[in-house]
Design an enzyme around this catalytic site. Structure first.
Site: not given
Ligand code: UDX
Ligand code: ADP
Length: 479
Positions: A13, A37, A42, A94, A134, A225, A280, A342
């Site tokens: 979650a 979860d 949470r 995660n 994930s 990726l 990511c 971030f």
């Molecule tokens: C990213 C991808 O965009 C998304 O598709 C994927 O599923 C998960 O990773 P996110 O990490 O939520 O999403 O944020 P994003 O908006 O992509 O920004 C990532 C970082 O790059 C941030 O720190 C942001 O401030 C920075 N950024 C983004 C810049 O510095 N300049 C830009 O022009 C855009």
């Molecule tokens: P993401 O950004 O990928 O969603 P998060 O850390 O925000 O990652 O969320 C992942 C969630 O998965 C956490 O709340 C964690 O407690 C939960 N989790 C991890 N392992 C398990 C498991 N085996 N069963 C249920 N929940 C889990």
């Protein structure tokens, strides 16, 4: 015949599972969704009556939760029951980078994926579609399949079988709900056509068919990726050019605008900033690096690793500029840090540039006062690995003896936070930081007083008129 989906279970979650299931629950009122979860706290937060207590802040999320929670969307720790009754299970746990052992520092730690796959193998009944949600290293589906196969061959279980699909999440934090409601594409990877159709039918409730792409499972995993690697690479590229702007008299905003007009390049993701953060980008590139190294593709691995290296170098470069401009020392000087998340519109601090920059400044002895509209003091404490002011001598702190201190300030509206500050450092582009009254702020600071804007959000004339010195990232004219 493809299987109609009546019940979904989502394991995890978090930032991915929560918003994704919220949107599915809104668009598919006939499907019952259980999000489970292991983290009781949470789950309690997701169930909190006061919707501002939800564990994740995303614009639009509360409104959806208020409509669907306890109608067709349920949050609990009931792992067994939820898996047993599900036709489709999303794995949204995660997958951080491994900190030790084989592949440490690069490969993703799959222990949570393994654990949840084992739970699925143990409790699932009948035919179950398992969806990797994930962000995972390429060929993770193989790990999940292997674990599930052991359940299929267990003679004590009747008619149990699985189809594993990859359906990567492209949501961006801060705009997750909008990204989920209006995706550029939905990617479904697999080799069981019927299972793929079952999943696509869920999305077809709000996504047009031309946006739903079917691929093989490995292409789907690699495409996720690669998307993130390309996006991160754009940011490292523009940030590296910002350093050239500063020494040549060019301006990074003008350069970005000029190159972005080329339709082959496009204008998105060209904003220079303090370096990419988030859960990511770094993780996914390091996974790509690990994969390339594993297959002996050293040049490919080096190419992608340099994207992460430039990002780290860039953050160090910004920290050093701040120290240099403040006459080579920030020891015992009060510096106000605006923004810790971030990026704006999220309370997430994972891999935030603010963590590195603040730690560098603390190491130089600065006294930081940190404000972020959504990040709590306790989260900052976890990230900086040092208690706030009172317990600076904490033995566990890895900062050196000369290290400075930090405190959290919730309020910037009365401007008291700026009293006796030598500098203001803008690290996140929150709206409220764009509307500050610089004339009033300047009166409270120690002069010569500096504003360091790593996000290009301030009005340069206003800063100049207020009598403040300004450093803007990639602004060669000012340097
Ligand atoms: C990213 C991808 O965009 C998304 O598709 C994927 O599923 C998960 O990773 P996110 O990490 O939520 O999403 O944020 P994003 O908006 O992509 O920004 C990532 C970082 O790059 C941030 O720190 C942001 O401030 C920075 N950024 C983004 C810049 O510095 N300049 C830009 O022009 C855009
Ligand atoms: P993401 O950004 O990928 O969603 P998060 O850390 O925000 O990652 O969320 C992942 C969630 O998965 C956490 O709340 C964690 O407690 C939960 N989790 C991890 N392992 C398990 C498991 N085996 N069963 C249920 N929940 C889990």
């Amino acid at each position: 015949m493809d299987k109609p989906i009546k019940q979904i279970c989502c394991i995890g979650a978090g930032y991915v599972g929560g918003p994704t299931m919220a949107v599915i629950s809104l668009k598919c009122p006939d499907i019952k969704i259980n999000i489970i979860d292991v983290n009781q706290e949470r789950i309690d937060a997701w169930n909190s009556e006061d919707l501002s207590g939800l564990p994740i802040y995303e614009p639009g999320l509360k409104e959806i939760i208020s409509k669907t929670r306890n109608k067709n969307l349920f949050f609990s720790t009931k792992i067994k029951e939820s898996i047993e009754s599900a036709d489709m299970i999303f794995i949204s746990v995660n997958t951080p980078t491994k900190s030790k052992g084989l592949g440490a520092g690069k490969a993703s730690d799959l222990k949570w994926v393994e654990k949840s796959s084992r739970d699925v193998a143990r409790f699932a009944k009948g035919h179950t579609i398992v969806v990797e949600k994930s962000t995972l290293p390429v060929r993770t589906a193989e790990v999940i399949q292997e674990i599930l196969k052991s359940a299929e061959s267990d003679s004590s279980k009747d008619n149990i079988n699985f189809s594993v699909l990859s359906n990567p999440e492209f949501l961006s934090e801060g705009s997750a709900i909008n990204d989920l409601l209006n995706p550029d594409r939905v990617l479904i990877g697999g080799d069981d056509k019927e299972a793929m159709i079952s999943l696509s039918k869920i999305y077809k409730n709000w996504v047009t068919e031309d946006k739903i792409l079917f691929t093989n499972i490995w292409s789907s995993e690699l495409a996720k990726l690669t998307s993130n690697a390309f996006l991160a690479q754009r940011i490292s590229s523009i940030n590296s050019i910002s350093a050239i702007c500063e020494v040549t008299g060019a301006d990074i905003r003008e350069v970005s605008r000029a190159i972005g007009k080329d339709s082959r390049i496009g204008s998105k993701f060209l904003d220079s900033g303090p370096g990419f953060g988030g859960s990511c980008f770094k993780k996914d590139i390091l996974n790509l690096v690990y994969l390339a190294e594993y297959f002996g593709l050293t040049e490919v691995a080096n190419f992608w690793e340099s994207v992460v290296e430039i990002n780290s170098w860039h953050q160090k470069r910004i920290s050093e500029i701040i120290v240099k401009k403040l006459f080579g020392t920030v020891a015992n000087k009060k510096l106000v840090v605006l923004g810790f998340a971030f990026k704006a519109n999220t309370n997430d601090t994972r891999e935030s540039a603010a963590i590195t920059i603040c730690r560098n400044l603390l190491n130089e002895g600065a006294n930081l006062v940190i404000n972020d509209p959504k990040v709590s003091a306790s989260q900052i404490e976890i990230d900086l690995k040092i208690n706030s002011k009172i317990s600076l001598d904490n033995e566990n702190s890895s900062l050196n003896e000369e290290s400075g201190s930090w405190e959290h300030s919730k309020n910037i509206s009365n401007l008291e936070i700026f009293n006796d500050a030598y500098a203001i450092i803008i690290l996140t582009e929150w709206e409220e930081f764009k509307k500050l009254n610089w004339k009033e702020i300047a009166k409270k600071m120690v002069h010569p007083a500096w504003v360091f804007d790593s996000r290009s959000i301030v009005d340069t004339d206003e800063i100049r008129d207020a009598g403040l010195s300004l450093w803007r990232l990639g602004d060669g004219l000012r340097d």
